[in-house]
Write a protein that holds these residues in place. Sequence first.
Motif, PDB file in Angstrom:
ATOM      1  N   LEU A   1      -2.363 -11.680  -3.376  1.00 38.72           N
ATOM      2  CA  LEU A   1      -2.094 -10.242  -3.349  1.00 38.72           C
ATOM      3  C   LEU A   1      -0.620 -10.051  -3.650  1.00 38.72           C
ATOM      4  O   LEU A   1       0.227 -10.741  -3.105  1.00 38.72           O
ATOM      5  CB  LEU A   1      -2.377  -9.645  -1.973  1.00 38.72           C
ATOM      6  N   THR A   2      -0.326  -9.100  -4.518  1.00 38.10           N
ATOM      7  CA  THR A   2       1.060  -8.748  -4.798  1.00 38.10           C
ATOM      8  C   THR A   2       1.222  -7.288  -4.448  1.00 38.10           C
ATOM      9  O   THR A   2       0.470  -6.435  -4.924  1.00 38.10           O
ATOM     10  CB  THR A   2       1.398  -8.978  -6.284  1.00 38.10           C
ATOM     11  N   ALA A   3       2.200  -7.006  -3.597  1.00 41.45           N
ATOM     12  CA  ALA A   3       2.417  -5.634  -3.147  1.00 41.45           C
ATOM     13  C   ALA A   3       3.909  -5.361  -3.060  1.00 41.45           C
ATOM     14  O   ALA A   3       4.718  -6.281  -2.955  1.00 41.45           O
ATOM     15  CB  ALA A   3       1.750  -5.410  -1.800  1.00 41.45           C
ATOM     16  N   LYS A   4       4.263  -4.087  -3.098  1.00 38.63           N
ATOM     17  CA  LYS A   4       5.668  -3.714  -2.941  1.00 38.63           C
ATOM     18  C   LYS A   4       5.755  -2.466  -2.081  1.00 38.63           C
ATOM     19  O   LYS A   4       4.800  -1.704  -1.944  1.00 38.63           O
ATOM     20  CB  LYS A   4       6.350  -3.491  -4.283  1.00 38.63           C
TER      21      LYS A   4
ATOM     22  N   GLN B   1      -1.851  -1.651   2.884  1.00 41.48           N
ATOM     23  CA  GLN B   1      -1.856  -0.235   2.516  1.00 41.48           C
ATOM     24  C   GLN B   1      -1.553   0.653   3.713  1.00 41.48           C
ATOM     25  O   GLN B   1      -0.846   1.648   3.588  1.00 41.48           O
ATOM     26  CB  GLN B   1      -3.200   0.141   1.898  1.00 41.48           C
ATOM     27  N   ASP B   2      -2.054   0.292   4.882  1.00 40.53           N
ATOM     28  CA  ASP B   2      -1.759   1.065   6.091  1.00 40.53           C
ATOM     29  C   ASP B   2      -0.275   1.037   6.424  1.00 40.53           C
ATOM     30  O   ASP B   2       0.255   1.982   7.002  1.00 40.53           O
ATOM     31  CB  ASP B   2      -2.562   0.541   7.280  1.00 40.53           C
ATOM     32  N   ASP B   3       0.408  -0.061   6.076  1.00 40.02           N
ATOM     33  CA  ASP B   3       1.838  -0.186   6.335  1.00 40.02           C
ATOM     34  C   ASP B   3       2.694   0.422   5.227  1.00 40.02           C
ATOM     35  O   ASP B   3       3.913   0.287   5.243  1.00 40.02           O
ATOM     36  CB  ASP B   3       2.221  -1.653   6.527  1.00 40.02           C
TER      37      ASP B   3
ATOM     38  N   LYS C   1      -9.973  -8.135   1.821  1.00 40.74           N
ATOM     39  CA  LYS C   1     -10.064  -6.693   2.017  1.00 40.74           C
ATOM     40  C   LYS C   1      -9.312  -6.272   3.283  1.00 40.74           C
ATOM     41  O   LYS C   1      -8.619  -5.256   3.295  1.00 40.74           O
ATOM     42  CB  LYS C   1     -11.527  -6.260   2.099  1.00 40.74           C
ATOM     43  N   ALA C   2      -9.413  -7.076   4.347  1.00 40.61           N
ATOM     44  CA  ALA C   2      -8.700  -6.769   5.589  1.00 40.61           C
ATOM     45  C   ALA C   2      -7.191  -6.816   5.379  1.00 40.61           C
ATOM     46  O   ALA C   2      -6.447  -5.944   5.850  1.00 40.61           O
ATOM     47  CB  ALA C   2      -9.118  -7.732   6.686  1.00 40.61           C
ATOM     48  N   VAL C   3      -6.714  -7.818   4.649  1.00 37.42           N
ATOM     49  CA  VAL C   3      -5.276  -7.937   4.374  1.00 37.42           C
ATOM     50  C   VAL C   3      -4.817  -6.789   3.487  1.00 37.42           C
ATOM     51  O   VAL C   3      -3.770  -6.172   3.724  1.00 37.42           O
ATOM     52  CB  VAL C   3      -4.958  -9.303   3.725  1.00 37.42           C
TER      53      VAL C   3
END
Length: 108
Positions: free
Chosen positions: A77-80, A61-63, A54-56
């Motif tokens: 986690l997969t993010a773009k 999301q903040d970035d 959750k912290a990661v």
Amino acid sequence: MKGIKYFGVAGVLLLIASLMGCATQQPIPEKTQLQIREFQTRTYDTNDYKMVMKAVLNTLQDDGYIIQQANVDLGLLTAKKEIDTTDKVMAGLSALSAALGGHGNDAR
């Protein structure tokens, strides 16, 4: 005579100081892939995987990242993050054109 002797000593010290200022710097050795990965790895003193995930997730999301997938069981986690650079490029080209005496987007 003493004045000339002091100027000679001062001149030698000034010469030495100026030569020390010209010393070249040693090149910084490039890091290996293992060293880079070691800098990028974090270790947490907890067994609560959900809290760490959750912290990661919140940090990403903040970035400005958009989370695509999150699997707590796998620790994956997969993010773009999409960045629109066309507006900045077009603004720069328009400013350059105006600075060179052009008329912006006029087609002639």
